[in-house]
Design an enzyme around this catalytic site. Structure first.
Site, PDB file in Angstrom:
ATOM      1  N   LYS A   1       0.851  -1.258  -0.027  1.00  0.00           N
ATOM      2  CA  LYS A   1      -0.134   0.042  -0.054  1.00  0.00           C
ATOM      3  C   LYS A   1       0.717   1.324   0.027  1.00  0.00           C
ATOM      4  CE  LYS A   1      -3.865  -2.163   2.091  1.00  0.00           C
ATOM      5  NZ  LYS A   1      -3.569  -3.542   2.630  1.00  0.00           N
TER       6      LYS A   1
ATOM      7  N   GLY B   1       5.465  11.345  -6.014  1.00  0.00           N
ATOM      8  CA  GLY B   1       5.430  10.571  -7.149  1.00  0.00           C
ATOM      9  C   GLY B   1       7.098   9.988  -7.541  1.00  0.00           C
TER      10      GLY B   1
ATOM     11  N   THR C   1       9.397   9.224  -5.333  1.00  0.00           N
ATOM     12  CA  THR C   1       9.697   8.061  -4.551  1.00  0.00           C
ATOM     13  C   THR C   1       8.881   6.920  -4.747  1.00  0.00           C
ATOM     14  OG1 THR C   1      10.212   9.865  -2.964  1.00  0.00           O
ATOM     15  CG2 THR C   1       9.704   7.596  -2.112  1.00  0.00           C
TER      16      THR C   1
HETATM   17  O1  C5P Z   1      -7.366 -14.277   7.297  1.00  0.00           O
HETATM   18  P1  C5P Z   1      -8.272 -13.366   6.119  1.00  0.00           P
HETATM   19  O2  C5P Z   1      -8.899 -14.326   5.064  1.00  0.00           O
HETATM   20  O3  C5P Z   1      -9.307 -12.591   6.875  1.00  0.00           O
HETATM   21  O4  C5P Z   1      -7.236 -12.641   5.487  1.00  0.00           O
HETATM   22  C1  C5P Z   1      -7.671 -11.547   4.444  1.00  0.00           C
HETATM   23  C2  C5P Z   1      -6.158 -10.951   4.103  1.00  0.00           C
HETATM   24  O5  C5P Z   1      -6.579 -10.090   3.170  1.00  0.00           O
HETATM   25  C3  C5P Z   1      -5.572 -10.317   5.038  1.00  0.00           C
HETATM   26  O6  C5P Z   1      -4.096 -10.341   4.641  1.00  0.00           O
HETATM   27  C4  C5P Z   1      -5.812  -8.666   5.325  1.00  0.00           C
HETATM   28  O7  C5P Z   1      -4.781  -7.906   5.787  1.00  0.00           O
HETATM   29  C5  C5P Z   1      -6.070  -8.634   3.644  1.00  0.00           C
HETATM   30  N1  C5P Z   1      -7.216  -7.337   3.469  1.00  0.00           N
HETATM   31  C6  C5P Z   1      -8.378  -7.616   4.104  1.00  0.00           C
HETATM   32  N2  C5P Z   1      -9.338  -6.663   3.661  1.00  0.00           N
HETATM   33  C7  C5P Z   1      -8.838  -5.639   2.884  1.00  0.00           C
HETATM   34  C8  C5P Z   1      -7.711  -5.514   2.228  1.00  0.00           C
HETATM   35  C9  C5P Z   1      -7.025  -6.508   2.592  1.00  0.00           C
HETATM   36  O8  C5P Z   1      -8.915  -8.581   4.494  1.00  0.00           O
HETATM   37  N3  C5P Z   1      -9.784  -4.557   2.424  1.00  0.00           N
END
Ligand code: C5P
Length: 234
Positions: free
Chosen positions: A65, A70, A72
């Site tokens: 994320k 820009g 960098t």
């Molecule tokens: O264990 P679980 O299936 O909940 O993991 C979901 C993964 O997706 C984790 O790495 C979490 O940080 C990521 N994630 C999420 N929701 C988001 C973005 C990323 O659950 N909106």
């Protein structure tokens, strides 16, 4: 997009150390070929592990994320592209997205935008100085992501149909919050089964605990792949 069901499953290596991650990868064997590495593991040796996973023929999603000036962002993305990663997330601010697209030129790295963090609600946005609601801001950022040439978006499966109508068929929708029927939701508030997420238009499913906390990791992964396959061919 013609993807095999197995490469549509991305398993989140949400563990504190490379040793823990390697143990999961070994236990998963050939049942998984795509891994996500986020802050926790990336800052504990996970970037080197990413290189090893790629060298062994896996695909890697670096969920870092990014968001900075820009220049960098562009230089950082150039470095990630040289690692051979498949996906990298950036916050969906226009300047950041433009720089990331510039930085990935000539590589196979694909940039995914995070429109609005799912932990945010309208009150959080107001506190951060926005006078748009979540839905409006997410839609505006999706349109910008498309126009700038981003490769995909991270979104919940519930948002997928609406985002698909905004960005069209060319961008990948990558959805976390996946729970096979009968598995614990944990802290996820809005969950969908693998089959329903595919039907909603998701291209890739990010799955953590339902696979990595299962008693039999391979069977858990294989079952999700089978569900993806069935839904994709229905
Ligand atoms: O264990 P679980 O299936 O909940 O993991 C979901 C993964 O997706 C984790 O790495 C979490 O940080 C990521 N994630 C999420 N929701 C988001 C973005 C990323 O659950 N909106």
């Amino acid at each position: 997009m013609s993807l095999s069901a197995r490469e549509r499953l991305i398993v989140a290596l949400d563990v504190p150390s490379v040793t823990d991650a390697q143990a999961l990868v070994t236990r998963l064997g050939e049942s998984v070929c795509f891994y996500k590495i986020g802050y926790q593991l990336a800052f504990a040796g996970g970037l080197r592990l990413a290189g090893d996973l790629i060298a062994a023929g896996n695909q890697v999603f670096l969920d870092l994320k990014l968001h900075d000036i820009g220049n960098t962002v562009q230089k950082g993305v150039e470095s990630v592209a040289r690692m051979g990663a498949t996906f990298l997330t950036v916050h969906a601010y226009p300047q950041t997205m433009k720089a990331a697209v510039e930085g990935r030129q000539g590589s196979s790295l694909r940039i995914l935008g995070v429109t609005v963090l799912t932990s945010y609600d309208d009150a959080d946005l107001a506190a951060a100085g926005y006078d748009l609601g979540i839905g409006e801001l997410a839609a505006a950022r999706a349109t910008q992501a498309h126009d700038i040439g981003l490769d995909g978006l991270v979104c919940s499966a519930e948002e997928a149909p609406n985002l698909r109508s905004i960005v069209g068929p060319g961008m990948a929708l990558v959805t976390p919050g996946i729970r096979p029927a009968g598995s614990a939701a944990g802290d996820q508030k809005r969950v969908m089964t693998p089959a329903r997420a595919i039907q909603a238009g998701a291209d890739y499913l990010v799955v953590g605990r339902p696979v990595v906390a299962a008693a039999d990791l391979r069977s858990a992964a294989d079952a999700i792949v089978a569900e993806i396959e069935q839904a994709a061919n229905a």
